[in-house]
Design an enzyme around this catalytic site. Structure first.
Site, PDB file in Angstrom:
ATOM      1  N   LYS A 154       0.826  -1.212   0.000  1.00  9.15           N
ATOM      2  CA  LYS A 154       0.000   0.000   0.000  1.00  9.15           C
ATOM      3  C   LYS A 154       0.856   1.258   0.000  1.00  9.15           C
ATOM      4  O   LYS A 154       0.633   2.183  -0.786  1.00  9.15           O
ATOM      5  CB  LYS A 154      -0.926   0.012   1.224  1.00  9.15           C
ATOM      6  CG  LYS A 154      -1.954  -1.093   1.262  1.00  9.15           C
ATOM      7  CD  LYS A 154      -2.864  -0.955   2.455  1.00  9.15           C
ATOM      8  CE  LYS A 154      -2.135  -1.007   3.778  1.00  9.15           C
ATOM      9  NZ  LYS A 154      -1.432  -2.276   4.015  1.00  9.15           N
ATOM     10  N   GLU A 205       1.760   6.314  11.690  1.00  4.67           N
ATOM     11  CA  GLU A 205       2.794   5.800  10.801  1.00  4.67           C
ATOM     12  C   GLU A 205       4.053   5.380  11.561  1.00  4.67           C
ATOM     13  O   GLU A 205       4.368   5.912  12.630  1.00  4.67           O
ATOM     14  CB  GLU A 205       3.186   6.886   9.788  1.00  4.67           C
ATOM     15  CG  GLU A 205       2.310   6.929   8.569  1.00  4.67           C
ATOM     16  CD  GLU A 205       2.429   5.655   7.762  1.00  4.67           C
ATOM     17  OE1 GLU A 205       3.350   5.531   6.952  1.00  4.67           O
ATOM     18  OE2 GLU A 205       1.584   4.760   7.944  1.00  4.67           O
ATOM     19  N   ARG A 206       4.784   4.447  10.974  1.00  2.00           N
ATOM     20  CA  ARG A 206       6.121   4.145  11.476  1.00  2.00           C
ATOM     21  C   ARG A 206       7.041   5.310  11.121  1.00  2.00           C
ATOM     22  O   ARG A 206       6.971   5.855  10.022  1.00  2.00           O
ATOM     23  CB  ARG A 206       6.664   2.861  10.849  1.00  2.00           C
ATOM     24  CG  ARG A 206       5.805   1.641  11.052  1.00  2.00           C
ATOM     25  CD  ARG A 206       6.395   0.451  10.302  1.00  2.00           C
ATOM     26  NE  ARG A 206       5.547  -0.723  10.396  1.00  2.00           N
ATOM     27  CZ  ARG A 206       4.560  -1.009   9.558  1.00  2.00           C
ATOM     28  NH1 ARG A 206       4.297  -0.174   8.561  1.00  2.00           N
ATOM     29  NH2 ARG A 206       3.838  -2.090   9.709  1.00  2.00           N
TER      30      ARG A 206
END
Length: 456
Positions: free
Chosen positions: A155, A181-182
């Site tokens: 994705k 998010e990372r």
């Protein structure tokens, strides 16, 4: 207005005021005895002079009896051209090590969507340069697009490639919302945009995984407020990118649990539909400026009947479904054309030729999918001559619809390709008409235009 903290449950903090309580949505600042500023917003009233707030910073060190101050103003983010090229959190504080951002305007995080009289319908086709998406799930200016997929199917890579292709020919501004998010992924995207010279037209708003649920729940709304400024005040076309909308739902579920609400289906918050709509209904083109949005949606356990996924589907104009089975075959981007869809795949929008080619291609791929079990058990020789032709062309079509990405060059060693829609239609039409029957299948794998495959 000044109050006192009376209860702390994770990110949920109760505050009692001496007199009138601030309105819902107001920002509160907790005076935390030198342990760092804690900010929250009023979620609900509990009696005449008490409020229940959600903190967007860590409440570690916050004690009962701490003082809370509110001006009655809503929680806002600074907006202006000064944000271009910067990475900020939901309150506009820099995350890129740069100087503090000072602007003349601030927009509240919670804003009403534009009225119907000010909205502009989805217009012309928005080319992405990605063959399989342009063919089966075309985007439109002013539309909302979702990229659905489970963990590890690509994705973020598809989103990053879309940003690369779009910003290169995009005259407006890009706003990226990183929800849960990372930090590694955020850094990679920042480095990619900076190396290609696109960062000066991009604003990145992040609420990372380590943030409290209140911050992750609000970061999408904060990013939309920034996008609305460029759309409505600067009157620019805005590309709004979200990764990942499911994290917005997940953060809302955590906040709902902390508030003591009874969970709904599959444990989601009872306000699931409203939480998604509060973000999605603001993402639209208006008479002031355009907006196109692409959003990654994580699919838990690859279950597309999950309530969060079905509620998100309702708001989307195009749906690009990434499949683990397609990825396992080494076909990238791992889009499943039989499950993807677009409201724009209509002869009145894309044109009769595009519609006819897409439908014929879907027919061939659908027939191949029906015959796969039979082929695996009995082999190709047991098929009728007509089905053998269809299968051979469908396999070549699947290979042709793979594509090397610019953002994956360092991993694949292949130069990225961007293909316009007409060239995509030419290639698909040639394969379906049998002009490539003599070509080996692997010659069509990971190329751009059909001409790169050579002649049979």
């Amino acid at each position: 207005m000044k109050g006192v903290v009376t209860a702390i449950r994770g990110s949920v903090v109760d505050v009692r005021f001496d007199h009138k309580a601030p309105p819902i949505g107001s920002q509160l600042d907790f005076l935390n005895d030198g342990l760092g500023q804690v900010t929250g917003f009023v979620h609900s009233h509990v009696g005449e002079s008490a409020v229940r707030t959600i903190a967007v910073d860590s409440t570690r060190g916050l004690r009962l009896g701490c003082q809370a101050v509110s001006t009655g103003e809503p929680m806002s983010i600074p907006v202006g051209k000064q944000l271009l090229g910067r990475v900020v959190d939901l309150k506009g504080n820099p995350l890129d090590g740069g100087e503090v951002i000072e602007t003349e305007r601030q927009f509240p995080l919670h804003r009403a969507p534009p009225p119907p009289s000010q909205r502009r319908g989805s217009g012309e086709i928005y080319p992405t340069g990605i063959k399989i998406i342009d063919l089966f799930s075309p985007f439109t200016f002013g539309g909302r697009v979702a990229v659905f997929g489970g963990a590890g199917v690509g994705k973020t890579v598809v989103l990053t490639e879309f940003i690369h292709n779009a910003v290169e020919g995009h005259k407006g501004v890009a706003v990226f919302a990183g929800i849960g998010e990372r930090s590694r992924e955020g850094l990679e995207l920042w480095e990619e945009l900076r190396s290609r010279g696109f960062m000066d037209r991009t604003v990145m708003v992040f609420g990372q995984m380590k943030e409290p649920p209140g911050a992750r729940f609000l970061v999408g709304l904060s990013a939309v407020s920034v996008a609305e400024y460029f759309r409505d005040i600067e009157k620019k076309d805005v590309m709004f990118v979200v990764d990942n909308i499911y994290r917005h739902v997940q953060a809302g579920m955590e906040v709902s649990g902390l508030l003591g609400r009874m969970p709904s289906r599959v444990g989601y918050q009872p306000t699931l539909a409203a939480d998604i709509a509060s973000l999605e209904e603001r993402v639209t083109a208006t008479l002031s400026g355009g907006m196109v949005s692409i959003q990654a949606v994580y699919v838990p356990a690859d279950d597309y009947s999950d309530p969060a996924i079905t509620h998100t589907f309702w708001h989307m104009d195009s749906a690009v479904v990434l499949s683990r089975d397609v990825a396992a075959e080494g076909l990238y981007p791992s889009v499943d054309p039989l499950r993807s869809s677009s409201k724009a795949l209509d002869p009145l929008i894309v044109g009769q030729r595009h519609y006819d080619v897409a439908q014929e291609a879907l027919g061939a791929l659908g027939r191949y999918d029906e015959l796969r079990d039979l082929i695996s058990m009995l082999g190709m020789d047991e098929l009728s001559a007509e089905d053998q032709v269809v299968v051979n062309r469908a396999r070549r079509l699947r290979n042709f619809l793979t594509q090397p990405f610019f953002v994956a060059e360092s991993f694949t060693g292949m130069e990225g390709r961007r293909v316009n829609i007409e060239k995509t239609l030419d290639g698909v039409e040639a394969i379906l008409n049998g002009e490539c029957d003599g070509l080996p299948e692997d010659r069509l794998f990971m190329i751009g235009e059909l001409e790169e495959a050579g002649t049979s």
